[in-house]
Write an enzyme that holds these catalytic residues in place. Structure first.
Site, short mmCIF file in Angstrom:
data_model
loop_
_atom_site.label_atom_id
_atom_site.label_comp_id
_atom_site.label_asym_id
_atom_site.label_seq_id
_atom_site.Cartn_x
_atom_site.Cartn_y
_atom_site.Cartn_z
CG ASN A 107 -0.42 -0.14 2.53
OD1 ASN A 107 0.54 -0.85 2.75
ND2 ASN A 107 -1.03 0.54 3.49
CB CYS A 110 -8.87 -4.58 -3.18
SG CYS A 110 -7.66 -3.24 -3.20
CD GLU A 150 -1.37 5.02 4.64
OE1 GLU A 150 -1.99 4.07 5.13
OE2 GLU A 150 -0.80 5.88 5.33
CD GLU A 186 -5.51 -5.99 -0.96
OE1 GLU A 186 -6.18 -6.48 -0.05
OE2 GLU A 186 -5.07 -4.81 -0.93
#
Length: 135
Positions: free
Chosen positions: A45, A91, A47, A57
């Site tokens: 991930n 996702c 951010e 994902e």
């Protein structure tokens, strides 16, 4: 759950989770997707300050698609804790786009212990997909 995940996959998931950029949530997530060819693609991930980040994902699926592949055989997700860190709604839809009935989505705890395994129908029942568009 008694099924064990290949230790090489666990090691790779922990490594990619360690490269996540999650300064706001402090919730690093790693993902590995395995295509029909057996190739593996990784994602973490990412951010950003306006809080619209990229999930692990989605990152892994984007890598798979960028490599020219279009079919998911396995999806692995590892979060930072002991709790279930299952794919978010967005996702789940991304996975659905490239999955079939044989695709397995596997969620691991921080140490790599398999917590839950899903089929796409279990993860996203009654999903909207390309066939709904007449494709």
């Amino acid at each position: 759950m008694t099924d064990a995940v290949d230790p090489a996959i666990v090691e790779a998931l922990i490594a990619v989770r360690g490269r996540a950029y999650a300064p706001y949530s402090e919730h690093p997530v790693g993902a590995l997707v395995e295509s029909e060819s057996g190739a593996r693609y990784f994602g973490a991930n990412v951010e950003v300050a306006h809080y619209k980040g990229l999930c692990a994902e989605a990152s892994a699926i984007a890598a798979m698609v960028s490599a020219g592949e279009r079919h998911l055989r396995n999806v692995y997700v590892i979060g930072p804790g002991e709790h279930l860190c299952s794919p978010c709604g967005d996702c789940r839809q991304r996975i659905r786009e490239f999955a079939d009935a044989q695709t397995r989505i596997q969620v691991l705890n921080a140490q790599g212990v398999l917590l839950k395994r899903y089929t796409i129908d279990e993860l996203l029942p009654d999903a909207f997909g390309p066939e709904n568009l007449g494709l």
